[in-house]
Design a protein around this motif. Sequence first.
Motif, PDB file in Angstrom:
ATOM      1  N   THR A   1      47.366-121.213  76.129  1.00  0.00           N
ATOM      2  CA  THR A   1      46.209-121.692  75.894  1.00  0.00           C
ATOM      3  C   THR A   1      45.196-121.160  76.929  1.00  0.00           C
ATOM      4  O   THR A   1      43.916-120.920  76.756  1.00  0.00           O
ATOM      5  CB  THR A   1      45.908-122.910  75.635  1.00  0.00           C
ATOM      6  OG1 THR A   1      46.133-123.701  76.805  1.00  0.00           O
ATOM      7  CG2 THR A   1      46.925-123.487  74.549  1.00  0.00           C
ATOM      8  N   LEU A   2      45.599-120.544  78.137  1.00  0.00           N
ATOM      9  CA  LEU A   2      44.619-120.248  79.154  1.00  0.00           C
ATOM     10  C   LEU A   2      44.569-118.788  79.192  1.00  0.00           C
ATOM     11  O   LEU A   2      45.376-117.818  79.056  1.00  0.00           O
ATOM     12  CB  LEU A   2      45.289-120.819  80.526  1.00  0.00           C
ATOM     13  CG  LEU A   2      45.453-122.236  80.536  1.00  0.00           C
ATOM     14  CD1 LEU A   2      46.148-122.598  81.901  1.00  0.00           C
ATOM     15  CD2 LEU A   2      44.081-123.004  80.567  1.00  0.00           C
ATOM     16  N   ASP A   3      43.247-118.278  79.356  1.00  0.00           N
ATOM     17  CA  ASP A   3      43.067-116.719  79.926  1.00  0.00           C
ATOM     18  C   ASP A   3      43.254-116.467  81.371  1.00  0.00           C
ATOM     19  O   ASP A   3      43.497-117.356  82.165  1.00  0.00           O
ATOM     20  CB  ASP A   3      41.713-116.381  79.498  1.00  0.00           C
ATOM     21  CG  ASP A   3      40.612-117.102  80.127  1.00  0.00           C
ATOM     22  OD1 ASP A   3      40.904-117.825  81.054  1.00  0.00           O
ATOM     23  OD2 ASP A   3      39.342-117.143  79.970  1.00  0.00           O
ATOM     24  N   ARG A   4      43.503-115.127  81.374  1.00  0.00           N
ATOM     25  CA  ARG A   4      43.833-114.870  82.882  1.00  0.00           C
ATOM     26  C   ARG A   4      43.030-115.380  84.057  1.00  0.00           C
ATOM     27  O   ARG A   4      43.528-116.015  84.946  1.00  0.00           O
ATOM     28  CB  ARG A   4      43.927-113.325  82.934  1.00  0.00           C
ATOM     29  CG  ARG A   4      45.057-112.680  82.084  1.00  0.00           C
ATOM     30  CD  ARG A   4      46.326-112.211  82.772  1.00  0.00           C
ATOM     31  NE  ARG A   4      46.816-112.869  83.703  1.00  0.00           N
ATOM     32  CZ  ARG A   4      47.946-113.714  83.751  1.00  0.00           C
ATOM     33  NH1 ARG A   4      48.595-113.747  82.887  1.00  0.00           N
ATOM     34  NH2 ARG A   4      48.219-114.233  85.167  1.00  0.00           N
TER      35      ARG A   4
ATOM     36  N   GLY B   1      43.679-112.731  87.835  1.00  0.00           N
ATOM     37  CA  GLY B   1      42.805-112.878  86.789  1.00  0.00           C
ATOM     38  C   GLY B   1      42.371-111.598  85.881  1.00  0.00           C
ATOM     39  O   GLY B   1      41.455-111.740  84.849  1.00  0.00           O
TER      40      GLY B   1
ATOM     41  N   ASP C   1      43.161-109.017  82.787  1.00  0.00           N
ATOM     42  CA  ASP C   1      44.032-109.004  81.678  1.00  0.00           C
ATOM     43  C   ASP C   1      44.189-107.287  81.574  1.00  0.00           C
ATOM     44  O   ASP C   1      43.420-106.607  81.191  1.00  0.00           O
ATOM     45  CB  ASP C   1      43.202-109.336  80.263  1.00  0.00           C
ATOM     46  CG  ASP C   1      44.120-109.224  79.322  1.00  0.00           C
ATOM     47  OD1 ASP C   1      45.115-108.398  79.143  1.00  0.00           O
ATOM     48  OD2 ASP C   1      43.509-109.983  78.067  1.00  0.00           O
TER      49      ASP C   1
ATOM     50  N   ARG D   1      44.340-104.991  78.294  1.00  0.00           N
ATOM     51  CA  ARG D   1      43.149-105.096  77.775  1.00  0.00           C
ATOM     52  C   ARG D   1      42.163-103.912  78.629  1.00  0.00           C
ATOM     53  O   ARG D   1      41.489-103.043  77.971  1.00  0.00           O
ATOM     54  CB  ARG D   1      42.550-106.300  77.563  1.00  0.00           C
ATOM     55  CG  ARG D   1      41.185-106.340  76.960  1.00  0.00           C
ATOM     56  CD  ARG D   1      40.954-107.586  76.460  1.00  0.00           C
ATOM     57  NE  ARG D   1      39.502-107.865  75.959  1.00  0.00           N
ATOM     58  CZ  ARG D   1      38.609-108.443  76.585  1.00  0.00           C
ATOM     59  NH1 ARG D   1      38.945-108.530  77.746  1.00  0.00           N
ATOM     60  NH2 ARG D   1      37.424-108.117  76.231  1.00  0.00           N
ATOM     61  N   GLU D   2      42.230-104.150  79.642  1.00  0.00           N
ATOM     62  CA  GLU D   2      41.200-103.559  80.724  1.00  0.00           C
ATOM     63  C   GLU D   2      41.606-102.151  80.853  1.00  0.00           C
ATOM     64  O   GLU D   2      40.773-101.329  80.866  1.00  0.00           O
ATOM     65  CB  GLU D   2      40.920-104.396  82.124  1.00  0.00           C
ATOM     66  CG  GLU D   2      40.494-105.685  82.002  1.00  0.00           C
ATOM     67  CD  GLU D   2      39.146-105.717  81.774  1.00  0.00           C
ATOM     68  OE1 GLU D   2      38.419-104.812  82.152  1.00  0.00           O
ATOM     69  OE2 GLU D   2      38.696-106.732  80.839  1.00  0.00           O
TER      70      GLU D   2
END
Lengths: 281, 358
Positions: free
Chosen positions: A100-103, B256, B258, B261-262
Amino acid sequence: MTAARPALPDRHPSEAPPPAVMTAAATAAGPRAVAALDGVVVAYRDRVVLRGVDLAIAAGERVALVGPNGAGKSTLLRVLAGLVTPSSGTVTLGGDPVATLDRPAIARRLAAVPGQVTFPFSARVEEIVALGRLPHEDPFRGPRAADRAAVDAAIARVGIERLRGRDARELSLGERQLVLVALAVAQAAPLLVLDEPTVHLDLRHQVAVMELLADLNEQGGTTVLAVLHDLALARHFFPRLAVLDGGRIVADGPPDRVLSRERVRAVFGVDVALTGGPPGR
Amino acid sequence: MTIGGRTLALARLRGRRPAGRLHPAALAVVGLAALAAAVVLGVGAGSVALAPGDTLGILLRAAGLPLEQTWSAAAETIVLELRLPRVLTAVVVGGGLAVAGATFQGLLRNPLADPYVLGTASGAALGAAIAVLIPVRVALLDLGLLNALAFAGGLAAVAVVYRLGRGGPLAPLTGLLLTGYAVGSLLAAGLAMTMYLSGANLRQIFAFLLGGLEGSSWLRLAMTLPLVVGGSLAILARARALNGLLLGEEAAAHLGVDVRRERGILLGLATLVTAAAVAISGLIGFVGLVAPHLVRLAVGPNARHVLPLAAILGAVLLVCADLVARLLGEIPVGVVTAVIGAPFFLALLRTARGGYEL
């Protein structure tokens, strides 16, 4: 680096640490768990790498993950960081499911020291360490004063001030490792994860990195999880060892209990006795 | 700039930054001043000589300053209708190529990457060559079939490379680079065949391959500008991802980013910027390769600084290269950038601070 720390306190597991902490940690699946894996199974195509791993790490613990090559240690770290999705089981970081956490949220809870890294472009040590602030940075405004202060503090904490203006590509592997640790320290996450942080390092640098981890853990309160190959280092510097073999945690607890002669023979296939006393310095 | 590790007084401006680095803001001011000078020079020089005062006067009057007209109407037409759009096109194309080059280098972690590395150039070239071969002349607004097909070809080539290059057994970046090479070779074969068939139109195809800004106009500029500027700004907004990728994809993910996607977004944006630039100028080499490297030497690898400064430097380089091309009697500007850029790049590779780890 080594000299900056006074005499090495005896960390021999038969004397330290208090066993109360250990029992609490071993059952710390509750909200205090900084990270927890519960029945985690990971399979790559037809190969099962993790076969139901349960591991809970409480705040303030220092855990070494050991096991033979191919046991699934790196995969376990990648699952914890949300880079590999388990086919079953749950993974939580700071009490929340990783899924459920984003990067950026994961990066604020877990800082990983990357393994071997190459630098495609010339970059100074402080520029590399500053990358640790990326998860905290405002995407448009960039680093703020607090970020720069955190970078300075991390450089001082790891004791690499003399390297800060150097081109990272001119450093020795040992120095590079310290720079990468500083990067993860700058990231200021409650959980620090390292994958074989002492590989390629000479004994002096191995001890320096281990002492730094112990220091960050004891003084700074950072929870540490490190994959280690050197059982002697693991048992000397870590109050809790988890042994991963064939995708399962086969032992978990204080080093003396975990690293019995029989278990080392069973897991690693070699007949050695890990005797007491600190490793040679 | 830096000479042998020692920096000029500019580097010692206040502010906390790594030793031996130039201050990005100071460098931006110097760069913008150089760009303004290059634009005025580029507008003033040419086959019809104009007094520098007149050139400046025409530009300032066009910018809205209440100046008295002391120059001929012909001079004003030359400046405002012929030279200014051309020089500004050089600014936009040079800046865009430099931003795209910096993006591809960071994304692929490869210092030898340039805007064309994943097939934009071969795709655009084949598109342009096919347009030349088609006997029907189509013109929509000011854009001809050649511009449209070059743009579409550049985008399509990278789209194919991206689709084919991922999901295989190779690491994503290696897969992309090798697929780019394979698709590029295939497109080059197509281009060779088209050129073989083109007969009398061969020269037109060559003009595209060598690059040139003689076809510039306000309308073409107006159509390219939003794509290049918008794409570049969107890339700049993702500087954080490019910075994370300095340490590799796994490390970037831990910081951090992604990554998947990036990577897709940045690849798309850089390709858009490149294709838009190439569609109106043809293939201009070395600007997108050299400008980011020079900037990194001066201010370090932080994409937040590298991207805007590379854009300024790329613009200055191309305005100057186009000026040289015009002064030498309208030779292709791509020849000029190659003649200046290649030896320069060699020198860059030989300096210790430009050394690369592959």
